[in-house]
Design a protein around this motif. Structure first.
Motif, PDB file in Angstrom:
ATOM      1  N   LEU A 112      45.698  -6.181  -2.091  1.00 54.85           N
ATOM      2  CA  LEU A 112      44.228  -5.465  -1.989  1.00 54.85           C
ATOM      3  C   LEU A 112      44.900  -4.105  -2.926  1.00 54.85           C
ATOM      4  CD1 LEU A 112      41.265  -4.691  -1.652  1.00 54.85           C
ATOM      5  CD2 LEU A 112      41.900  -4.070   0.571  1.00 54.85           C
ATOM      6  N   ALA A 115      45.081  -4.481  -6.643  1.00 52.96           N
ATOM      7  CA  ALA A 115      43.647  -4.785  -7.235  1.00 52.96           C
ATOM      8  C   ALA A 115      42.988  -3.447  -7.197  1.00 52.96           C
ATOM      9  CB  ALA A 115      42.887  -5.512  -5.960  1.00 52.96           C
ATOM     10  N   VAL A 116      42.746  -2.387  -6.079  1.00 55.44           N
ATOM     11  CA  VAL A 116      42.308  -1.217  -6.069  1.00 55.44           C
ATOM     12  C   VAL A 116      42.917  -0.318  -7.327  1.00 55.44           C
ATOM     13  CG1 VAL A 116      42.156   0.878  -4.931  1.00 55.44           C
ATOM     14  CG2 VAL A 116      41.820  -1.218  -4.003  1.00 55.44           C
ATOM     15  N   ILE A 119      41.574  -1.367 -10.631  1.00 59.63           N
ATOM     16  CA  ILE A 119      40.207  -1.264 -10.759  1.00 59.63           C
ATOM     17  C   ILE A 119      39.870   0.161 -11.331  1.00 59.63           C
ATOM     18  CG2 ILE A 119      37.935  -0.833  -9.371  1.00 59.63           C
ATOM     19  CD1 ILE A 119      38.796  -3.548  -7.953  1.00 59.63           C
ATOM     20  N   ASP A 124      38.576  -3.882 -15.064  1.00 60.27           N
ATOM     21  CA  ASP A 124      37.557  -4.629 -14.140  1.00 60.27           C
ATOM     22  C   ASP A 124      36.527  -5.526 -14.939  1.00 60.27           C
ATOM     23  OD1 ASP A 124      36.004  -2.825 -15.484  1.00 60.27           O
ATOM     24  OD2 ASP A 124      35.478  -1.645 -13.639  1.00 60.27           O
ATOM     25  N   PHE A 144      33.341  -3.672  -8.931  1.00 58.42           N
ATOM     26  CA  PHE A 144      34.432  -3.423  -8.186  1.00 58.42           C
ATOM     27  C   PHE A 144      34.836  -4.464  -7.302  1.00 58.42           C
ATOM     28  CE2 PHE A 144      34.687   1.519  -8.726  1.00 58.42           C
ATOM     29  CZ  PHE A 144      34.853   1.294  -9.888  1.00 58.42           C
ATOM     30  N   THR A 147      35.916  -7.857  -9.018  1.00 54.91           N
ATOM     31  CA  THR A 147      37.054  -7.657  -9.564  1.00 54.91           C
ATOM     32  C   THR A 147      38.175  -7.801  -8.400  1.00 54.91           C
ATOM     33  OG1 THR A 147      36.288  -6.248 -11.564  1.00 54.91           O
ATOM     34  CG2 THR A 147      38.815  -6.123 -11.061  1.00 54.91           C
ATOM     35  N   ALA A 148      37.947  -7.119  -7.522  1.00 53.92           N
ATOM     36  CA  ALA A 148      38.778  -7.397  -6.359  1.00 53.92           C
ATOM     37  C   ALA A 148      38.851  -8.727  -5.853  1.00 53.92           C
ATOM     38  CB  ALA A 148      38.398  -6.246  -5.325  1.00 53.92           C
ATOM     39  N   ILE A 152      42.282 -11.149  -6.114  1.00 50.65           N
ATOM     40  CA  ILE A 152      43.082 -11.559  -4.803  1.00 50.65           C
ATOM     41  C   ILE A 152      42.820 -13.022  -4.604  1.00 50.65           C
ATOM     42  CG2 ILE A 152      42.776 -11.507  -2.193  1.00 50.65           C
ATOM     43  CD1 ILE A 152      41.802  -8.387  -2.411  1.00 50.65           C
TER      44      ILE A 152
END
Length: 367
Positions: A112, A115-116, A119, A124, A144, A147-148, A152
């Motif tokens: 995570l 990913a953050v 973003i 994204d 957001f 995309t996350a 993941i």
């Protein structure tokens, strides 16, 4: 298309491929020794197919081979630092898991965070294109979240498919090759650079990993590959503003995506924890059907190649051809669902009908 008309650039890409390939191939030997020394081994159990302990840190060779290839190419991308930081966190998460078998929640956090980072860097899924609606711009919160989930999800999909010798590296290579072809057609140099170095590293590793494997990539490799493919697909596929363009990355990665979705559905249906591993993935079902280890892996390669070709055609097709490709893709996905027992109450009507047709055809054409 300009890449094809630049012999110097093509030469650099070939050299980068060779650097990645040779680096990974040669580094696997000392990595095997390191894995044995520090007891980073894949121990056999009832869920695994290996019968003896196998070193499981081979993915580190893929990481280093890809890194050296990219250092030679030095491709430009405004958010390269953020991508590299995310990759570093993913690799550390994988290494720790290979050594200590991290709890699922800790692994999820390790996926995570990258990913953050991506973003907030601006990498994204901004929009999707739909028939009759055209291009749909996603609101900030929605893009957001999507995309996350994508980053993941793809990271875990590659991780989950790493169940047989040579399977994850081969399927990843085929997906990357498909994306690279589309990137060549669109002239996306950064995506091409990532793909060519990852393919080189994968093939260098595959020599040691194809059945019978001398080393496994472990989570170090599978998480890194999944993360890399997720990033590449966002940069190279989701940015295409074409009719049904959002379906292209799904087709390219259909095998790992739907194998993961089927696993989630299967475990939820049986009242099992979604994060708990099992031995009911598509490759396990093929093994149970009587195919050998190598035959199963080659069948999975074949399925991946078909999806890759369909995705390439899909990216350039007319509406009529789009519908035909979508229909073929649905049939293949239905076939995979039957294979893992999610339709027909496990009776596999589609597969059995195909078998009957095959037997009738063979009976009408005796040797």
């Amino acid at each position: 298309m300009y890449v094809f008309h630049d012999p110097i650039l093509l030469k650099k890409l070939i050299i980068a491929f060779l650097i990645s390939f040779l680096t990974t191939f040669l580094l696997i030997y000392p990595i095997i020794k390191l894995a044995i020394r520090f007891n980073i081994m894949d121990i056999p159990n009832k869920r695994k197919v290996n019968k003896v302990p196998i070193p499981r840190m081979g993915g580190l060779g893929i990481v280093l081979g890809t890194t050296l290839g990219l250092l030679y190419l030095r491709p430009f991308q405004e958010h390269l630092l953020e991508i590299a930081i995310g990759a570093f966190i993913i690799v550390i998460t994988g290494l720790l898991d290979d050594k200590f078998s991290l709890p699922p929640l800790i692994k999820l956090v390790g996926q995570l965070i990258p990913a953050v980072i991506l973003i907030f860097a601006g990498i994204d899924i901004e929009r999707i294109s739909l028939p009759f609606f055209g291009v749909v711009e996603l609101s900030v919160p929605l893009r957001f979240v999507i995309t996350a989930i994508w980053i993941i999800g793809i990271t875990n999909a590659i991780n989950l498919i790493d169940g047989l010798d040579g399977l994850a590296s081969g399927v990843s290579t085929i997906a990357l090759a498909s994306i690279m072809v589309m990137a060549f057609l669109d002239g996306r140099l950064f995506v091409i650079s990532l793909c060519i170095t990852l393919i080189g590293s994968n093939l260098g590793f595959l020599i040691h990993n194809f059945h019978p494997a001398k080393v496994y990539m472990g989570d170090t490799g599978s998480l890194f590959l999944g993360y890399s493919i997720a990033v590449i697909s966002i940069l190279g596929l989701f940015k295409k503003v074409t009719l049904l363009g959002f379906i292209i990355p799904v087709i390219v990665l259909a095998l790992p995506i739907f194998d993961t979705l089927f696993a989630i559905i299967r475990r939820a249906k049986n009242g099992e924890k979604i994060m708990n591993p099992d031995k009911k993935h598509i490759h396990h079902q093929l093994l149970n059907s009587g195919f050998s280890h190598r035959e199963t892996v080659l069948i999975m390669y074949g399925i991946s190649i078909i999806f890759g070709i369909l995705a390439i055609i899909f990216s350039r097709a007319s509406l009529g051809l789009l519908l035909l490709i979508a229909f073929i893709s649905c049939i293949m996905i239905f076939f995979m669902a039957e294979l893992v027992g999610l339709v027909g109450r496990g009776k596999k009507p589609f597969i059995n009908s195909f078998k009957k047709l095959f037997l009738v055809t063979r009976g009408n054409n005796p040797k």
